[in-house]
Write a protein that holds these residues in place. Structure first.
Motif, PDB file in Angstrom:
ATOM      1  N   GLN A 109     -16.920  34.496  35.437  1.00  0.00           N
ATOM      2  CA  GLN A 109     -17.198  33.650  36.600  1.00  0.00           C
ATOM      3  C   GLN A 109     -17.950  32.390  36.190  1.00  0.00           C
ATOM      4  O   GLN A 109     -17.682  31.309  36.694  1.00  0.00           O
ATOM      5  CB  GLN A 109     -17.991  34.444  37.648  1.00  0.00           C
ATOM      6  CG  GLN A 109     -17.190  35.589  38.227  1.00  0.00           C
ATOM      7  CD  GLN A 109     -17.711  36.066  39.561  1.00  0.00           C
ATOM      8  OE1 GLN A 109     -18.284  37.128  39.642  1.00  0.00           O
ATOM      9  NE2 GLN A 109     -17.513  35.291  40.617  1.00  0.00           N
ATOM     10  N   ARG A 119      -9.310  30.192  36.124  1.00  0.00           N
ATOM     11  CA  ARG A 119      -9.495  30.606  37.515  1.00  0.00           C
ATOM     12  C   ARG A 119      -8.424  31.547  38.029  1.00  0.00           C
ATOM     13  O   ARG A 119      -8.661  32.316  38.963  1.00  0.00           O
ATOM     14  CB  ARG A 119      -9.577  29.362  38.410  1.00  0.00           C
ATOM     15  CG  ARG A 119     -11.014  29.037  38.702  1.00  0.00           C
ATOM     16  CD  ARG A 119     -11.220  27.743  39.421  1.00  0.00           C
ATOM     17  NE  ARG A 119     -12.399  27.068  38.887  1.00  0.00           N
ATOM     18  CZ  ARG A 119     -12.642  25.779  38.996  1.00  0.00           C
ATOM     19  NH1 ARG A 119     -11.761  25.025  39.614  1.00  0.00           N
ATOM     20  NH2 ARG A 119     -13.717  25.257  38.488  1.00  0.00           N
ATOM     21  N   LEU A 122      -9.625  34.986  37.949  1.00  0.00           N
ATOM     22  CA  LEU A 122     -10.620  35.176  38.999  1.00  0.00           C
ATOM     23  C   LEU A 122      -9.944  35.397  40.342  1.00  0.00           C
ATOM     24  O   LEU A 122     -10.321  36.281  41.122  1.00  0.00           O
ATOM     25  CB  LEU A 122     -11.503  33.928  39.058  1.00  0.00           C
ATOM     26  CG  LEU A 122     -12.999  34.135  39.076  1.00  0.00           C
ATOM     27  CD1 LEU A 122     -13.400  35.060  37.951  1.00  0.00           C
ATOM     28  CD2 LEU A 122     -13.715  32.814  38.951  1.00  0.00           C
ATOM     29  N   ALA A 126     -10.160  38.572  42.835  1.00  0.00           N
ATOM     30  CA  ALA A 126     -10.653  38.363  44.191  1.00  0.00           C
ATOM     31  C   ALA A 126      -9.648  38.876  45.208  1.00  0.00           C
ATOM     32  O   ALA A 126     -10.015  39.522  46.195  1.00  0.00           O
ATOM     33  CB  ALA A 126     -10.954  36.881  44.410  1.00  0.00           C
ATOM     34  N   ARG A 130     -10.531  41.912  47.665  1.00  0.00           N
ATOM     35  CA  ARG A 130     -10.582  41.599  49.092  1.00  0.00           C
ATOM     36  C   ARG A 130      -9.527  42.366  49.875  1.00  0.00           C
ATOM     37  O   ARG A 130      -9.764  42.793  51.012  1.00  0.00           O
ATOM     38  CB  ARG A 130     -10.397  40.098  49.303  1.00  0.00           C
ATOM     39  CG  ARG A 130     -11.670  39.348  49.070  1.00  0.00           C
ATOM     40  CD  ARG A 130     -11.960  38.362  50.180  1.00  0.00           C
ATOM     41  NE  ARG A 130     -11.177  37.157  50.090  1.00  0.00           N
ATOM     42  CZ  ARG A 130     -11.409  36.167  49.240  1.00  0.00           C
ATOM     43  NH1 ARG A 130     -12.422  36.252  48.396  1.00  0.00           N
ATOM     44  NH2 ARG A 130     -10.663  35.104  49.221  1.00  0.00           N
ATOM     45  N   LEU A 150     -14.584  39.532  52.737  1.00  0.00           N
ATOM     46  CA  LEU A 150     -15.151  38.532  51.836  1.00  0.00           C
ATOM     47  C   LEU A 150     -16.654  38.738  51.681  1.00  0.00           C
ATOM     48  O   LEU A 150     -17.204  38.709  50.575  1.00  0.00           O
ATOM     49  CB  LEU A 150     -14.856  37.131  52.387  1.00  0.00           C
ATOM     50  CG  LEU A 150     -15.432  35.953  51.612  1.00  0.00           C
ATOM     51  CD1 LEU A 150     -15.004  35.991  50.167  1.00  0.00           C
ATOM     52  CD2 LEU A 150     -15.010  34.635  52.262  1.00  0.00           C
ATOM     53  N   CYS A 154     -18.635  39.895  48.201  1.00  0.00           N
ATOM     54  CA  CYS A 154     -19.716  39.059  47.668  1.00  0.00           C
ATOM     55  C   CYS A 154     -21.023  39.837  47.602  1.00  0.00           C
ATOM     56  O   CYS A 154     -21.766  39.757  46.615  1.00  0.00           O
ATOM     57  CB  CYS A 154     -19.890  37.805  48.518  1.00  0.00           C
ATOM     58  SG  CYS A 154     -18.607  36.563  48.274  1.00  0.00           S
ATOM     59  N   ASP A 157     -20.919  42.347  44.821  1.00  0.00           N
ATOM     60  CA  ASP A 157     -21.066  41.628  43.546  1.00  0.00           C
ATOM     61  C   ASP A 157     -22.532  41.267  43.307  1.00  0.00           C
ATOM     62  O   ASP A 157     -23.037  41.388  42.188  1.00  0.00           O
ATOM     63  CB  ASP A 157     -20.219  40.357  43.561  1.00  0.00           C
ATOM     64  CG  ASP A 157     -18.862  40.564  42.897  1.00  0.00           C
ATOM     65  OD1 ASP A 157     -18.552  41.725  42.586  1.00  0.00           O
ATOM     66  OD2 ASP A 157     -18.144  39.578  42.693  1.00  0.00           O
TER      67      ASP A 157
ATOM     68  N   CYS B 154     -29.134  39.508  47.966  1.00  0.00           N
ATOM     69  CA  CYS B 154     -28.011  39.871  47.093  1.00  0.00           C
ATOM     70  C   CYS B 154     -26.713  39.242  47.601  1.00  0.00           C
ATOM     71  O   CYS B 154     -25.915  38.727  46.809  1.00  0.00           O
ATOM     72  CB  CYS B 154     -27.860  41.392  47.024  1.00  0.00           C
ATOM     73  SG  CYS B 154     -29.106  42.201  46.002  1.00  0.00           S
ATOM     74  N   ALA B 155     -26.506  39.272  48.908  1.00  0.00           N
ATOM     75  CA  ALA B 155     -25.276  38.714  49.460  1.00  0.00           C
ATOM     76  C   ALA B 155     -25.211  37.211  49.229  1.00  0.00           C
ATOM     77  O   ALA B 155     -24.168  36.671  48.846  1.00  0.00           O
ATOM     78  CB  ALA B 155     -25.177  39.031  50.947  1.00  0.00           C
ATOM     79  N   ASP B 157     -26.695  35.567  46.879  1.00  0.00           N
ATOM     80  CA  ASP B 157     -26.448  35.389  45.443  1.00  0.00           C
ATOM     81  C   ASP B 157     -24.971  35.572  45.117  1.00  0.00           C
ATOM     82  O   ASP B 157     -24.401  34.811  44.331  1.00  0.00           O
ATOM     83  CB  ASP B 157     -27.280  36.398  44.645  1.00  0.00           C
ATOM     84  CG  ASP B 157     -28.589  35.796  44.170  1.00  0.00           C
ATOM     85  OD1 ASP B 157     -28.923  34.675  44.599  1.00  0.00           O
ATOM     86  OD2 ASP B 157     -29.284  36.432  43.356  1.00  0.00           O
ATOM     87  N   GLY B 158     -24.356  36.567  45.715  1.00  0.00           N
ATOM     88  CA  GLY B 158     -22.947  36.817  45.470  1.00  0.00           C
ATOM     89  C   GLY B 158     -22.071  35.702  46.005  1.00  0.00           C
ATOM     90  O   GLY B 158     -21.127  35.260  45.348  1.00  0.00           O
ATOM     91  N   VAL B 159     -22.384  35.229  47.205  1.00  0.00           N
ATOM     92  CA  VAL B 159     -21.621  34.134  47.801  1.00  0.00           C
ATOM     93  C   VAL B 159     -21.745  32.874  46.956  1.00  0.00           C
ATOM     94  O   VAL B 159     -20.772  32.171  46.689  1.00  0.00           O
ATOM     95  CB  VAL B 159     -22.105  33.864  49.245  1.00  0.00           C
ATOM     96  CG1 VAL B 159     -21.542  32.546  49.758  1.00  0.00           C
ATOM     97  CG2 VAL B 159     -21.704  35.006  50.159  1.00  0.00           C
ATOM     98  N   LEU B 161     -22.435  32.637  43.760  1.00  0.00           N
ATOM     99  CA  LEU B 161     -21.703  32.772  42.497  1.00  0.00           C
ATOM    100  C   LEU B 161     -20.208  32.610  42.708  1.00  0.00           C
ATOM    101  O   LEU B 161     -19.523  31.945  41.916  1.00  0.00           O
ATOM    102  CB  LEU B 161     -22.006  34.138  41.869  1.00  0.00           C
ATOM    103  CG  LEU B 161     -21.294  34.438  40.555  1.00  0.00           C
ATOM    104  CD1 LEU B 161     -21.626  33.407  39.491  1.00  0.00           C
ATOM    105  CD2 LEU B 161     -21.655  35.838  40.058  1.00  0.00           C
ATOM    106  N   GLU B 162     -19.710  33.206  43.770  1.00  0.00           N
ATOM    107  CA  GLU B 162     -18.284  33.090  44.091  1.00  0.00           C
ATOM    108  C   GLU B 162     -17.902  31.626  44.292  1.00  0.00           C
ATOM    109  O   GLU B 162     -16.890  31.142  43.769  1.00  0.00           O
ATOM    110  CB  GLU B 162     -17.974  33.905  45.350  1.00  0.00           C
ATOM    111  CG  GLU B 162     -16.624  33.648  45.974  1.00  0.00           C
ATOM    112  CD  GLU B 162     -15.483  34.197  45.138  1.00  0.00           C
ATOM    113  OE1 GLU B 162     -15.726  35.085  44.322  1.00  0.00           O
ATOM    114  OE2 GLU B 162     -14.345  33.692  45.309  1.00  0.00           O
ATOM    115  N   ALA B 165     -17.978  29.691  40.958  1.00  0.00           N
ATOM    116  CA  ALA B 165     -16.846  29.970  40.078  1.00  0.00           C
ATOM    117  C   ALA B 165     -15.566  29.326  40.579  1.00  0.00           C
ATOM    118  O   ALA B 165     -14.730  28.909  39.779  1.00  0.00           O
ATOM    119  CB  ALA B 165     -16.663  31.478  39.935  1.00  0.00           C
ATOM    120  N   LEU B 180     -19.617  32.249  57.461  1.00  0.00           N
ATOM    121  CA  LEU B 180     -19.857  33.473  56.700  1.00  0.00           C
ATOM    122  C   LEU B 180     -21.336  33.865  56.754  1.00  0.00           C
ATOM    123  O   LEU B 180     -21.684  35.028  56.983  1.00  0.00           O
ATOM    124  CB  LEU B 180     -19.409  33.259  55.244  1.00  0.00           C
ATOM    125  CG  LEU B 180     -19.108  34.520  54.455  1.00  0.00           C
ATOM    126  CD1 LEU B 180     -17.869  35.192  54.996  1.00  0.00           C
ATOM    127  CD2 LEU B 180     -18.928  34.201  52.979  1.00  0.00           C
TER     128      LEU B 180
END
Lengths: 193, 193
Positions: A109, A119, A122, A126, A130, A150, A154, A157, B154-155, B157-159, B161-162, B165, B180
């Motif tokens: 990532q 990508r 990735l 995803a 999802r 989604l 996330c 993750d 955490c969420a 952070d995940g969003v 990072l997504e 990327a 979101l």
DNA sequence: GGAAGTCTTGGACAGTCGTCCAAGTCCTGA
DNA sequence: TCAGGACTTGGACGACTGTCCAAGACTTCC
């Protein structure tokens, strides 16, 4: 092709245990128990080696995801069983055989953020995650399952990365991890759009 | 001490633009516009350079978090304003001045997974983010604000990072990002323990 | 059986790396 | 003013890197 696969496995293992910097031609060959020049023969350049290792790790993750889907097939529609399965799936990636591929996934990532040619891997992951999340959430009656999926992916993750970074003495394991996932799922189900 | 700080800033910038592998003594010195030997003088070893750069990036993130807290001070108690503020904060890290430190933060998490001596920086950031999240969620009346705060952090952070990327053509920006985050917040508030 | 191709590998190459050092510059306090 | 120390830097060192090559081993097909 056998040796090529062995080299990629050794590369993923190296990423998991020593990080992406440690991924050198010689270290990969040594990890696979092969002579040093073998890496140069099977991969034209280091970028090609890194890219293919990261893509292979993504394939492994998608494969494990399919296992999770199969495991869920039996207990579909039961939120408790779902939480248990996801928690077990996360812990297997933190402390089990999936650890190296999990590391590689996060490295991918960060790499993909700077190199768009990565990508597609990735996007494939995803889409797979999802799709599974949406299928499960829809069956459980979540409002706007696409958006919820989604968010779920996330969040999982993020939780996984947090647990990975905190190491073995993490607070995010066992019952507490399950409680966290349970709340996440509960929240996504009860939300009214 | 001025030059030391300049070197660390250059190091963080390098992590953001070219990744952790590109963090060499010479590249850092060149990025700061200083002679090559300066990096060796201020940092006894490369590990020391990497560690301090990652810690500095964490300080920067914590500082930006304080700015977010101040910005929230005015609009406390209003979920919509909260979502807007967090969305703007994320997008500033994705496309603005905070991008390099944000990259460094994720690299730190992966490094800390293998090197426990880095974990104190991680713990400091986690404490700061969770404290802010818990404070906000408590004021909004979320059940079990501690657990909700962990989940929220955490969420996010995940969003983040997504979105990082996926690059500039990400689907996670603007209105969709806000939607979101809004759902995440709504879910955490309406959940009944 | 032997030619043509692929696979395999030890060794070499130039470049870059982290680290160190000695000499030079600058600043401080007596 | 000048000695002592910290700061600065060009250059060097061995180690390691990615990449390449030539020679041998092996396989495949006529």
């Amino acid at each position: 092709m056998q040796r090529r696969a062995e080299l990629l496995d050794a590369a993923i293992d190296l990423i998991g245990t020593q990080g992406l910097d440690a991924l050198t031609h010689r270290a990969v060959a040594a990890g696979a128990g092969l002579p040093p020049a073998s890496t140069s023969y099977y991969f034209r350049s280091k970028d090609e080696l890194v890219d293919e290792a990261l893509r292979r790790a993504t394939e492994l993750e998608i494969g494990r995801l399919r296992e999770l889907r199969d495991a869920l097939g039996e207990a579909a529609g039961d939120p408790d069983a779902l939480v248990d399965a996801v928690a077990a799936w996360i812990e297997e990636q933190l402390h089990g055989a999936g650890r190296a591929a999990c590391f590689a996934q996060y490295h991918l990532q960060l790499e993909a953020a700077r190199r768009p040619e990565l990508r597609d891997a990735l996007v494939a992951r995803a889409a797979a995650t999802r799709a599974l999340a949406e299928e499960v959430l829809e069956r459980l009656g979540a409002p706007d399952p696409g958006q919820a999926a989604l968010l779920l992916v996330c969040a999982v993750d993020g939780v996984r990365l947090e647990a990975l970074a905190s190491g073995h003495d993490a607070h995010l394991r066992g019952p507490e991890l399950r409680a966290l996932l349970a709340r996440l799922l509960r929240s996504l189900l009860r939300d009214q759009a």
